[in-house]
Scaffold this motif. Structure first.
Motif, mmCIF file in Angstrom:
data_model
loop_
_atom_site.group_PDB
_atom_site.id
_atom_site.type_symbol
_atom_site.label_atom_id
_atom_site.label_comp_id
_atom_site.label_asym_id
_atom_site.label_seq_id
_atom_site.Cartn_x
_atom_site.Cartn_y
_atom_site.Cartn_z
ATOM 1 N N ALA A 15 0.833 -1.205 0.000
ATOM 2 C CA ALA A 15 0.000 0.000 0.000
ATOM 3 C C ALA A 15 0.869 1.258 0.000
ATOM 4 N N ALA A 16 1.970 1.225 0.725
ATOM 5 C CA ALA A 16 2.870 2.380 0.778
ATOM 6 C C ALA A 16 3.522 2.617 -0.583
ATOM 7 N N GLN A 17 3.897 1.532 -1.265
ATOM 8 C CA GLN A 17 4.507 1.667 -2.588
ATOM 9 C C GLN A 17 3.498 2.208 -3.596
ATOM 10 N N ASP A 21 3.880 5.615 -5.628
ATOM 11 C CA ASP A 21 3.787 5.618 -7.089
ATOM 12 C C ASP A 21 2.785 6.654 -7.571
ATOM 13 N N LYS A 22 1.625 6.701 -6.921
ATOM 14 C CA LYS A 22 0.579 7.638 -7.313
ATOM 15 C C LYS A 22 1.046 9.083 -7.124
#
Length: 118
Positions: A15-17, A21-22
């Protein structure tokens, strides 16, 4: 070992990645859009579909992009070339260059045909 998706076999992103990315994509998308808006302008021509397709085919066959054709035409016009001079819009063709008033292609003001100058 990290989890993998069933369809691709690639590791799944945390979720952190995904959040990172977003955020990165949003920053870059905004930056690119701003640069595009500040540094570029569109020059367009509206043509009938058949003519547009014909012209696009010609450009592609010669390995040129529309922007390159426009740039070259602009340079030629700046250098004094009148791109309209030999074009016949009725037949959509280039016509042979017209010869001088004498019809022989010799426009010299010093003509030997005139007895007063010989």
């Amino acid at each position: 070992m990290s989890k993998q998706t069933a369809s691709t076999g690639k590791p799944t992103r945390s979720a952190a990645q995904i959040k990172a990315d977003k955020a990165y994509q949003d920053r870059n998308r905004q930056s690119k859009a701003t640069q595009q808006k500040q540094n570029f302008k569109n020059v367009a021509a509206t043509l009938p579909k058949t003519e547009a397709e014909r012209i696009t085919g010609i450009f592609k066959a010669h390995g040129m992009k529309p922007a390159e054709v426009i740039r070259r035409a602009a340079v030629r016009m700046e250098q004094g070339d009148d791109l309209r001079r030999d074009y016949d819009p009725a037949s959509n063709t280039l016509q042979p260059a017209q010869q001088g008033a004498g019809g022989n292609g010799n426009d010299d003001s010093e003509s030997t045909d005139d007895p007063a100058t010989t």
